[in-house]
Design a protein around this motif. Structure first.
Motif, PDB file in Angstrom:
ATOM      1  N   UNK A  50       0.839  -1.207   0.000  1.00 34.23           N
ATOM      2  CA  UNK A  50       0.000   0.000   0.000  1.00 34.23           C
ATOM      3  C   UNK A  50       0.870   1.250   0.000  1.00 34.23           C
ATOM      4  N   UNK A  51       1.913   1.247   0.814  1.00 31.45           N
ATOM      5  CA  UNK A  51       2.818   2.390   0.886  1.00 31.45           C
ATOM      6  C   UNK A  51       3.449   2.682  -0.472  1.00 31.45           C
ATOM      7  N   UNK A  52       3.877   1.642  -1.154  1.00 32.87           N
ATOM      8  CA  UNK A  52       4.492   1.820  -2.463  1.00 32.87           C
ATOM      9  C   UNK A  52       3.515   2.336  -3.502  1.00 32.87           C
ATOM     10  N   UNK A  53       2.309   1.760  -3.540  1.00 33.93           N
ATOM     11  CA  UNK A  53       1.313   2.174  -4.523  1.00 33.93           C
ATOM     12  C   UNK A  53       0.860   3.611  -4.331  1.00 33.93           C
ATOM     13  N   UNK A  54       0.593   3.997  -3.091  1.00 33.24           N
ATOM     14  CA  UNK A  54       0.143   5.362  -2.798  1.00 33.24           C
ATOM     15  C   UNK A  54       1.225   6.383  -3.121  1.00 33.24           C
ATOM     16  N   UNK A  55       2.455   6.095  -2.691  1.00 32.63           N
ATOM     17  CA  UNK A  55       3.536   7.074  -2.880  1.00 32.63           C
ATOM     18  C   UNK A  55       3.883   7.268  -4.349  1.00 32.63           C
ATOM     19  N   UNK A  56       3.879   6.200  -5.148  1.00 30.92           N
ATOM     20  CA  UNK A  56       4.237   6.326  -6.559  1.00 30.92           C
ATOM     21  C   UNK A  56       3.133   6.965  -7.394  1.00 30.92           C
ATOM     22  N   UNK A  57       1.897   6.646  -7.108  1.00 31.66           N
ATOM     23  CA  UNK A  57       0.796   7.246  -7.860  1.00 31.66           C
ATOM     24  C   UNK A  57       0.755   8.758  -7.638  1.00 31.66           C
ATOM     25  N   UNK A  58       1.097   9.183  -6.439  1.00 32.75           N
ATOM     26  CA  UNK A  58       1.072  10.610  -6.111  1.00 32.75           C
ATOM     27  C   UNK A  58       2.068  11.412  -6.944  1.00 32.75           C
ATOM     28  N   UNK A 340       3.362   3.412   5.365  1.00 33.95           N
ATOM     29  CA  UNK A 340       3.692   2.076   5.856  1.00 33.95           C
ATOM     30  C   UNK A 340       3.426   1.966   7.360  1.00 33.95           C
ATOM     31  N   UNK A 341       3.902   2.937   8.116  1.00 32.23           N
ATOM     32  CA  UNK A 341       3.727   2.882   9.570  1.00 32.23           C
ATOM     33  C   UNK A 341       2.262   3.056   9.964  1.00 32.23           C
ATOM     34  N   UNK A 342       1.545   3.922   9.243  1.00 33.21           N
ATOM     35  CA  UNK A 342       0.136   4.142   9.566  1.00 33.21           C
ATOM     36  C   UNK A 342      -0.708   2.908   9.259  1.00 33.21           C
ATOM     37  N   UNK A 343      -0.439   2.251   8.126  1.00 37.96           N
ATOM     38  CA  UNK A 343      -1.193   1.045   7.771  1.00 37.96           C
ATOM     39  C   UNK A 343      -0.923  -0.062   8.781  1.00 37.96           C
ATOM     40  N   UNK A 344       0.307  -0.191   9.212  1.00 43.35           N
ATOM     41  CA  UNK A 344       0.630  -1.218  10.206  1.00 43.35           C
ATOM     42  C   UNK A 344      -0.033  -0.914  11.538  1.00 43.35           C
ATOM     43  N   UNK A 346      -2.941   0.611  11.839  1.00 43.09           N
ATOM     44  CA  UNK A 346      -4.348   0.269  11.625  1.00 43.09           C
ATOM     45  C   UNK A 346      -4.554  -1.245  11.691  1.00 43.09           C
ATOM     46  N   UNK A 347      -3.607  -2.001  11.132  1.00 42.85           N
ATOM     47  CA  UNK A 347      -3.706  -3.455  11.106  1.00 42.85           C
ATOM     48  C   UNK A 347      -3.336  -4.091  12.449  1.00 42.85           C
ATOM     49  N   UNK A 348      -2.789  -3.293  13.351  1.00 44.41           N
ATOM     50  CA  UNK A 348      -2.455  -3.811  14.677  1.00 44.41           C
ATOM     51  C   UNK A 348      -1.166  -4.579  14.744  1.00 44.41           C
ATOM     52  N   UNK A 349      -0.231  -4.280  13.852  1.00 42.13           N
ATOM     53  CA  UNK A 349       1.080  -4.926  13.886  1.00 42.13           C
ATOM     54  C   UNK A 349       1.990  -4.101  14.783  1.00 42.13           C
ATOM     55  N   UNK A 350       2.498  -4.717  15.838  1.00 47.46           N
ATOM     56  CA  UNK A 350       3.274  -3.974  16.817  1.00 47.46           C
ATOM     57  C   UNK A 350       4.654  -3.606  16.306  1.00 47.46           C
ATOM     58  N   UNK A 351       5.279  -4.522  15.567  1.00 44.48           N
ATOM     59  CA  UNK A 351       6.650  -4.265  15.103  1.00 44.48           C
ATOM     60  C   UNK A 351       6.645  -3.252  13.982  1.00 44.48           C
ATOM     61  N   UNK A 352       7.411  -2.168  14.134  1.00 46.01           N
ATOM     62  CA  UNK A 352       7.574  -1.180  13.091  1.00 46.01           C
ATOM     63  C   UNK A 352       9.053  -1.053  12.777  1.00 46.01           C
ATOM     64  N   UNK A 353       9.375  -0.404  11.654  1.00 54.39           N
ATOM     65  CA  UNK A 353      10.742  -0.421  11.168  1.00 54.39           C
ATOM     66  C   UNK A 353      11.730   0.192  12.146  1.00 54.39           C
ATOM     67  N   UNK A 354      11.264   1.064  13.037  1.00 58.97           N
ATOM     68  CA  UNK A 354      12.180   1.710  13.972  1.00 58.97           C
ATOM     69  C   UNK A 354      12.229   1.011  15.313  1.00 58.97           C
ATOM     70  N   UNK A 355      11.503  -0.081  15.483  1.00 57.50           N
ATOM     71  CA  UNK A 355      11.486  -0.780  16.768  1.00 57.50           C
ATOM     72  C   UNK A 355      12.717  -1.653  16.909  1.00 57.50           C
TER      73      UNK A 355
END
Length: 355
Positions: A50-58, A340-344, A346-355
């Protein structure tokens, strides 16, 4: 005696039952764990896509303008700059022309982004595990250099997995309404390249891509995470609240990371695009509008492409299209990280790239 034997038997029976219950519980947990792990992987891949699709279309119009500036023949200039080029495309091809190749771009960038973010997380975990074992410090954290290595690893894996799509996307983006030969879509382009140029053509320009992805993706992740860590821990400007940064601040971190990464790796991106055009019999007509020499599109390899480009067009040719690319990269990388971080979240994934 008999009474004691009965008590011992009862005690043994109770112990056995308790032990069996504990083993059953562990077995149940062992069955659920892979399922939860698989779900977490799917969520991570989905968030990255989702992060890739949104950022590139913009930033699709700027992406097409960048590629056209990179590959046009210096002897027959059609696009004199970003603004003029965008106006020309709007006038001759309309709104659809500004987004030409975006479908192919998204078809490539969505899996690329998903694999890239997921690979970075896994690479970070592996590198951190080895780093802690080496130092003997169980509380050690990733350094900027280690993050650079994890980002470079993720970039190479993602780029290699989706490179044929990138090659085809470049050709679909470059062709215009007046092109003598039209690729009708992703599948048609892939089949045509395979039939006319062979399977190796799908990975033409792969070497400069591998070299370029190391500083580009590596710096993106390393700078983004290091900036976030610094702002959260030291909070020099009072931007962090409850160990969290606002969306605007995170977008700014992504913009800085993207700008540094693309500036370092941009010359390799130019060479990669030019090498991807080699072997396409109508490439010269596409990028020059019918004029110019096809000789400028003939390269024997990465070094030869660098040498000919600098000799015939000067060192500045390695940065053709940098302006639209800079304008594109700033929001694109920033949007990708934050989305990417916002979608994660929303999905309830605790691990993020900066953790």
């Amino acid at each position: 005696m008999a009474s004691e034997d009965v008590k011992r038997s009862e005690s043994a029976a109770v112990s056995t039952i308790v032990k069996m219950a504990e083993e059953a519980k562990l077995a149940t947990e062992g069955v659920k764990a892979p399922s939860l792990g698989f779900l977490s992987i799917c969520k991570s891949l989905f968030a990255g896509g989702v992060a890739g699709g949104v950022s590139r279309t913009a930033v699709a119009p700027l992406e097409r303008m960048k590629i056209l500036l990179q590959v046009q023949n210096p002897h027959s200039i059609k696009y004199n700059g970003t603004v003029q080029g965008l106006k020309y495309i709007w006038r001759t091809e309309g709104l659809r022309g500004l987004f030409k190749g975006n479908g192919t771009n998204c078809a490539r960038i969505i899996p690329n982004s998903a694999v890239k973010f997921f690979s970075y997380e896994r690479a970070s975990e592996g590198i951190l595990y080895m780093y802690r074992r080496q130092t003997g410090n169980e509380n050690a954290q990733l350094t900027p250099l280690l993050r650079l290595g994890a980002g470079a690893t993720a970039g190479i894996i993602a780029m290699s997995a989706t490179y044929p799509m990138d090659m085809v996307r470049g050709r679909l983006t470059v062709q215009t309404a007046n092109s003598p030969y039209q690729y009708r879509g992703i599948t048609h382009a892939l089949v045509t390249v395979l039939r006319q140029e062979g399977p190796r053509a799908l990975y033409r320009g792969w070497v400069p891509s591998v070299i370029g992805v190391v500083p580009y993706v590596g710096l993106n992740f390393a700078v983004y995470e290091s900036l976030k860590d610094w702002l959260i821990k030291d909070n020099p400007f009072g931007l962090a609240e409850n160990s969290e940064l606002g969306i605007v601040t995170r977008l700014s971190c992504g913009a800085v990371a993207g700008t540094l990464g693309q500036t370092v790796a941009y010359p390799l991106d130019v060479i990669r695009r030019r090498m991807q055009m080699v072997g396409w019999k109508d490439a010269s007509s596409v990028v020059t509008g019918g004029g110019g020499s096809k000789a400028s599109l003939e390269y024997t390899g990465m070094v030869d492409a660098f040498r000919k480009t600098v000799r015939h067009e000067g060192f500045g040719a390695l940065y053709k299209g940098l302006v639209p690319n800079s304008v594109k990269v700033v929001p694109s990388i920033a949007i990708a990280f934050v989305t990417y971080e916002m979608v994660k979240d929303v999905l309830g994934v605790e691990f993020r790239i900066s953790d």
